[in-house]
Design a protein around this motif. Structure first.
Motif, PDB file in Angstrom:
ATOM      1  N   PHE A  56       0.726  -1.280  -0.020  1.00 44.98           N
ATOM      2  CA  PHE A  56       0.061  -0.072   0.093  1.00 44.98           C
ATOM      3  C   PHE A  56       0.863   1.302  -0.071  1.00 44.98           C
ATOM      4  N   VAL A  57       1.907   1.255   0.838  1.00 41.19           N
ATOM      5  CA  VAL A  57       2.910   2.430   0.936  1.00 41.19           C
ATOM      6  C   VAL A  57       3.511   2.519  -0.310  1.00 41.19           C
ATOM      7  N   GLY A  58       3.860   1.383  -0.807  1.00 43.74           N
ATOM      8  CA  GLY A  58       4.615   1.623  -2.271  1.00 43.74           C
ATOM      9  C   GLY A  58       3.771   2.076  -3.169  1.00 43.74           C
ATOM     10  N   ALA A  59       2.730   1.893  -3.367  1.00 44.97           N
ATOM     11  CA  ALA A  59       1.796   2.218  -4.309  1.00 44.97           C
ATOM     12  C   ALA A  59       1.238   3.451  -4.095  1.00 44.97           C
ATOM     13  N   MET A  60       1.199   4.154  -3.050  1.00 44.09           N
ATOM     14  CA  MET A  60       0.930   5.696  -2.936  1.00 44.09           C
ATOM     15  C   MET A  60       2.054   6.360  -3.015  1.00 44.09           C
ATOM     16  N   GLY A  61       3.308   5.847  -2.720  1.00 47.35           N
ATOM     17  CA  GLY A  61       4.445   6.361  -2.686  1.00 47.35           C
ATOM     18  C   GLY A  61       4.555   6.622  -4.089  1.00 47.35           C
ATOM     19  N   ALA A  62       4.523   5.681  -5.123  1.00 48.72           N
ATOM     20  CA  ALA A  62       4.735   5.801  -6.513  1.00 48.72           C
ATOM     21  C   ALA A  62       3.804   6.731  -7.230  1.00 48.72           C
ATOM     22  N   ALA A  63       2.388   6.708  -6.744  1.00 53.14           N
ATOM     23  CA  ALA A  63       1.493   7.598  -7.495  1.00 53.14           C
ATOM     24  C   ALA A  63       1.820   9.025  -7.003  1.00 53.14           C
ATOM     25  N   VAL A  64       2.062   9.395  -5.716  1.00 53.69           N
ATOM     26  CA  VAL A  64       2.631  10.752  -5.440  1.00 53.69           C
ATOM     27  C   VAL A  64       3.863  11.092  -6.304  1.00 53.69           C
ATOM     28  N   LEU A  65       4.785  10.171  -6.261  1.00 54.78           N
ATOM     29  CA  LEU A  65       6.046  10.631  -6.931  1.00 54.78           C
ATOM     30  C   LEU A  65       5.595  11.134  -8.438  1.00 54.78           C
ATOM     31  N   ILE A  66       4.749  10.301  -8.995  1.00 55.70           N
ATOM     32  CA  ILE A  66       4.497  10.579 -10.516  1.00 55.70           C
ATOM     33  C   ILE A  66       3.722  11.961 -10.420  1.00 55.70           C
ATOM     34  N   LEU A 114       6.218  14.536 -10.077  1.00 49.27           N
ATOM     35  CA  LEU A 114       6.928  14.748 -11.352  1.00 49.27           C
ATOM     36  C   LEU A 114       6.372  15.481 -12.537  1.00 49.27           C
ATOM     37  N   ALA A 115       5.043  15.203 -12.571  1.00 49.00           N
ATOM     38  CA  ALA A 115       4.130  15.638 -13.651  1.00 49.00           C
ATOM     39  C   ALA A 115       3.581  17.084 -13.579  1.00 49.00           C
ATOM     40  N   TRP A 116       3.759  17.505 -12.077  1.00 51.41           N
ATOM     41  CA  TRP A 116       3.298  18.900 -11.816  1.00 51.41           C
ATOM     42  C   TRP A 116       3.976  20.081 -12.610  1.00 51.41           C
ATOM     43  N   LYS A 117       3.605  20.698 -13.412  1.00 50.19           N
ATOM     44  CA  LYS A 117       4.138  21.854 -13.564  1.00 50.19           C
ATOM     45  C   LYS A 117       3.323  23.036 -14.087  1.00 50.19           C
ATOM     46  N   ARG A 122       1.344  14.546 -19.273  1.00 50.19           N
ATOM     47  CA  ARG A 122       2.398  14.601 -18.589  1.00 50.19           C
ATOM     48  C   ARG A 122       2.200  13.207 -17.493  1.00 50.19           C
ATOM     49  N   ILE A 123       1.261  13.243 -16.667  1.00 49.03           N
ATOM     50  CA  ILE A 123       1.050  12.244 -16.085  1.00 49.03           C
ATOM     51  C   ILE A 123       1.386  10.580 -16.402  1.00 49.03           C
ATOM     52  N   ILE A 124       0.878  10.743 -17.805  1.00 47.41           N
ATOM     53  CA  ILE A 124       0.830   9.288 -18.327  1.00 47.41           C
ATOM     54  C   ILE A 124       2.483   9.190 -18.698  1.00 47.41           C
ATOM     55  N   LEU A 125       3.280  10.237 -19.309  1.00 45.60           N
ATOM     56  CA  LEU A 125       4.918   9.994 -19.459  1.00 45.60           C
ATOM     57  C   LEU A 125       5.274   9.935 -18.149  1.00 45.60           C
ATOM     58  N   ALA A 126       5.153  10.444 -17.133  1.00 50.02           N
ATOM     59  CA  ALA A 126       5.925  10.314 -15.973  1.00 50.02           C
ATOM     60  C   ALA A 126       5.451   8.852 -15.587  1.00 50.02           C
ATOM     61  N   GLY A 127       4.061   8.463 -15.504  1.00 50.07           N
ATOM     62  CA  GLY A 127       4.002   7.152 -14.933  1.00 50.07           C
ATOM     63  C   GLY A 127       4.582   6.108 -15.575  1.00 50.07           C
ATOM     64  N   VAL A 128       4.809   6.097 -17.163  1.00 47.59           N
ATOM     65  CA  VAL A 128       5.538   5.177 -17.923  1.00 47.59           C
ATOM     66  C   VAL A 128       6.951   5.294 -17.353  1.00 47.59           C
ATOM     67  N   ALA A 129       7.669   6.210 -17.068  1.00 48.28           N
ATOM     68  CA  ALA A 129       9.085   6.426 -16.798  1.00 48.28           C
ATOM     69  C   ALA A 129       8.996   5.642 -15.214  1.00 48.28           C
TER      70      ALA A 129
END
Lengths: 341, 262
Positions: free
Chosen positions: A139-149, A152-155, A162-169
Motif C-alpha cells: 500500500f505504501v509503495g503504491a501510494m508512494g509511486a502515485a505521489v511521486l508521479i 514529477l508531472a506537476w508544472k 505529462r502524468i501518463i509519461l511520468a507514469g511510464v517512466a
C-alpha cells in the motif's frame, strides 16, 4: 493526441441499442444478476459442493456444521474480497480513464502496480520472515509511486499527458528494480509469483476489512463525483467555463483512484487486467456517462473477479492458479470480441 | 455599474516570452466586442487569460468589480460563460444532458436539478433552435448543430457576459453566418455582453459594436469598426494592402485585401 484518439474512438460508435436508456438499465440489471450468479457459484463450487439452500442457511445461522465453516471461514470471505477487489480496480480504472481522457489509462499508469510490486517484492524476497507486512508495504509503495508521479508531472498544474509519461517512466524504473531483485535472488522468487500475478488464495475476513473502507469511499465518490467527471471529460476549458474547479477535481479523483487501486493490490497482489478492461468493456456496453458507467463497472468488476477466482480455485484443483492469469485468458478474448463487434 | 469586465495591466508570459504585455481593457455591459489581430498577436491568449485557462503573470481581471482570481469557479461561471474552440468526449450524450451541465454552477453538490433549471434548459434549447433535439446524441449532429449545442450550454449558465474563441472555425459559410446571427440575437434580445475573437475582419466589422485590434500582445487600437479599420491599420497590423469600402446598407467598412504589404 491521446484525447483525439479518445474522441475518435467514441465518435465512431454506431448509434444503436446501447444508446437507449431502457437498455442501459437492463444491462445494469444483467450485471447485477451476474454478481448474484458469481456469488452463488463461488459458494457452491469446491471440493465439497454445497447446495444453494444450504449456502443461504449457513450464512445466516451458525449451526456448527462443516458446511458452515467451509462457507463462513473460507469461501464467503474470499468471495467478498474478490468482489471488493473487482469493485476497487474497476472503479479506479473508470475514474482514471475519465480524468486522463485516455482509454488506455488504468491504475498501472499512476504507478500503483509498480510501486506495490517493488515494495511487495522487497519484503517477500529480502525479508520473507516479515511476510505479514506485505499488504502494508504494498500500500505504501503504491501510494508512494502515485505521489511521486504526480509531483514529477506537476508544472503549474497537471496535464494528463505529462502524468501518463511520468507514469511510464516511473513504472519502468521501478520495474527494473523488481527484475533486478528477481534475478539476484532467483532462488527465492517462487514465493513472489502469486503476489506478482495476483492471487486470492487464503484471503479471509481480515482482508475484507482492510479493503472494505476503500470500497465504501469509492461507492460514495461514484455517486457524488460522476457529474463532475462528466464535465471534466468535456475538456479543461469547457469544464472551467461551466464552473468546475478543474485542478481540484482532477487531483481529488486521481487520489481516490490511487487509494482504490492501492488497497486492492495490497491485498491480492498485482492484478493488472481488471482496471483497464472492465471499465472499457462497461463503456462499450453502457456509454460514457459516468452516472451509469461507475455502477456498471463496479458490478462487472465484482462479478468478473469472483467468477475468475472461483475458476482459478477449482479448475485445476488442488492446484490453484493465480486469478490474474485466469482473467487474462478468459477476459481478453471477450474484450476483443466487444472491440471488434 | 456599466463595466462588466475590466482587465488591468494584464501580463501573460510563456516561459520568458511575453505573449500579453501590460494589457488594459474595459468591457461595457450589453455590447458586442470583437478581438481581431494576426496569428500570434495574443488574442486567443487574452481570451484564455480572462477565462482562467492560462495563468496571468501579472495584473488583474475584474468581473463586476470583483477579482476573478479571488472568486470561486462556480461564482465566476454564474456570471461569465466561455465557448472554447475544441470540445471533447461524451459524444454519446444527449443534447439535453449536455445543455443541463450549464446549470452545474447554479447548484450545490447535494442538490439535484430544480424545475427552474429544467425551464432554463428548455429556454436555452429553444433560443438556439434546438427544440425537439433533446434526445439526439451529439455524434448524430452536424458541425453547425453541435456549435449550437455548445452555445445552448453556455447560455444555460445565464451569464452576463459570453466569451467566444473563434466561434466560426470549422463551419461552412452558411453556418458561420447562422452562428454569428445567433450570437448577435443573444446580445440584442437577452442583453448578454459578447466578447469574441474573430478571424474574419469583415465578420468583425459587421457584427461587433466595437473592435479591439491586437498586435504583438499589445492593444493596437480600439473603437467603432468605421474608425478602427483603415488601410494603415490593415498594413501595419495584418501586413496587407487593402481597399476599404463602406457597406451600402449599413455604412460599416468592408475590407478587400489586395496583396501582401512589402
Amino acid at each position: 493526441m491521446h484525447t483525439e484518439a479518445y474522441i475518435r474512438h467514441f465518435t465512431t460508435q454506431k448509434p444503436g441499442l446501447k444508446n437507449r436508456s431502457g437498455w442501459k438499465y437492463f444491462t445494469l440489471f444483467i450485471f447485477a444478476m451476474l454478481v448474484v450468479l458469481a456469488f452463488l457459484l463461488g459458494n457452491y463450487l469446491g471440493t465439497v459442493k454445497i447446495g444453494i439452500p444450504d449456502i443461504i442457511r449457513v450464512i445466516f445461522n451458525d449451526d456448527g456444521s462443516p458446511e458452515r465453516s467451509i462457507i463462513w471461514d473460507i469461501r464467503l470471505p474470499r468471495l467478498i474480497v474478490a468482489a471488493l477487489v473487482g469493485i476497487n480496480l474497476a472503479l479506479s480504472g473508470a475514474i482514471l480513464q475519465g480524468v486522463m481522457s485516455n482509454p488506455l489509462a488504468d491504475p498501472t499508469i499512476i504507478g500503483v502496480s509498480a510501486g506495490a510490486g517493488l515494495a511487495g517484492i522487497i519484503i517477500l524476497i529480502l525479508f520473507p520472515q516479515h511476510q505479514l507486512m506485505v499488504p502494508m508495504a504494498a500500500f505504501v509503495g503504491a501510494m508512494g509511486a502515485a505521489v511521486l508521479i504526480y509531483i514529477l508531472a506537476w508544472k503549474g498544474g497537471i496535464q494528463p499527458l505529462r502524468i501518463i509519461l511520468a507514469g511510464v517512466a516511473v513504472a519502468a524504473f521501478l520495474g527494473a528494480g523488481i527484475s533486478a531483485l528477481m534475478v539476484l535472488f532467483s532462488d527465492r522468487v517462487h514465493g513472489a509469483i502469486l503476489f506478482m500475478n495476483g492471487s486470492l488464495s487464503a484471503r479471509s475476513w481480515p482482508d475484507v476489512f482492510t479493503i472494505l473502507p476503500y470500497s465504501v469511499l469509492g461507492a460514495v465518490i461514484a455517486v457524488f463525483m460522476a457529474e463532475r467527471l462528466n464535465i471534466l471529460v468535456l475538456g479543461d476549458d469547457t469544464a472551467r467555463s461551466l464552473g468546475l474547479n478543474v485542478e481540484a477535481t482532477r487531483m481529488g479523483l486521481t487520489a481516490v483512484a490511487a487509494l482504490l487501486a492501492a488497497s486492492a493490490v495490497s491485498v491480492v497482489g498485482l492484478l493488472g487486467f481488471v482496471g483497464l478492461i472492465i471499465p472499457h468493456a462497461t463503456r462499450l456496453l453502457l456509454g460514457t456517462n459516468h452516472r451509469v458507467l461507475f455502477p456498471g463497472a463496479m458490478l462487472l468488476g465484482a462479478a468478473v473477479v469472483m467468477l475468475s477466482d472461483t475458476f482459478a480455485r477449482t479448475a485445476f484443483s488442488p492446484t490453484e492458479i493465480p486469478v490474474g492469469i485466469v482473467m487474462a485468458i478468459l477476459g481478453v478474448p471477450f474484450f476483443l470480441y466487444l472491440l471488434r463487434r | 455599474m456599466n463595466t462588466v469586465l475590466n482587465v488591468e495591466h494584464l501580463k501573460v508570459r510563456f516561459n520568458s516570452r511575453e505573449v500579453i504585455a501590460d494589457f488594459c481593457l474595459e468591457i461595457q455591459r450589453g455590447r458586442i466586442y470583437a478581438i481581431v489581430g494576426p496569428n500570434g498577436s495574443g488574442k486567443t491568449t487574452l481570451l484564455r487569460a480572462i477565462s482562467r485557462n492560462v495563468r496571468a503573470s501579472a495584473g488583474c481581471i475584474y468581473l463586476n468589480g470583483k477579482s476573478i482570481f479571488r472568486m470561486s469557479s462556480k461564482n465566476v461561471a454564474r456570471q461569465m460563460a466561455v465557448l472554447s474552440q475544441l470540445h471533447n468526449g461524451m459524444t454519446d450524450a444527449t443534447v439535453r444532458e449536455l445543455v443541463a451541465y450549464g446549470r452545474f454552477a447554479h447548484r450545490e453538490w447535494w442538490q439535484s436539478k430544480t424545475a427552474e433549471d429544467e425551464e432554463i434548459i428548455s429556454w436555452s434549447l429553444a433560443r438556439t433552435n434546438l427544440s425537439g433535439y433533446d434526445d439526439r446524441r451529439l455524434n448524430t449532429l452536424s458541425g453547425g448543430e453541435r456549435q449550437r449545442v455548445w452555445i445552448a450550454m453556455a447560455i444555460a449558465q445565464k451569464p452576463q457576459i459570453l466569451l467566444l474563441d473563434e466561434p466560426t472555425t470549422f463551419l461552412d459559410i452558411a453556418h458561420q453566418i447562422e452562428t454569428l446571427e445567433l450570437i448577435a440575437g443573444l446580445n440584442r434580445e437577452e442583453g448578454i455582453t459578447i466578447l469574441m475573437v474573430l478571424h474574419d475582419i469583415n465578420h468583425a466589422a459587421h457584427y461587433a459594436d466595437e473592435l479591439i485590434v491586437m498586435k504583438n500582445g499589445r492593444l493596437f487600437s480600439r473603437g467603432l469598426p468605421g474608425a478602427v479599420i483603415t488601410p494603415d491599420m490593415m498594413r501595419e497590423v495584418f501586413g496587407v494592402e487593402a481597399d476599404i469600402f463602406p457597406d451600402p446598407e449599413t455604412g460599416k467598412p468592408i475590407v478587400r485585401p489586395r496583396k501582401v504589404a512589402k
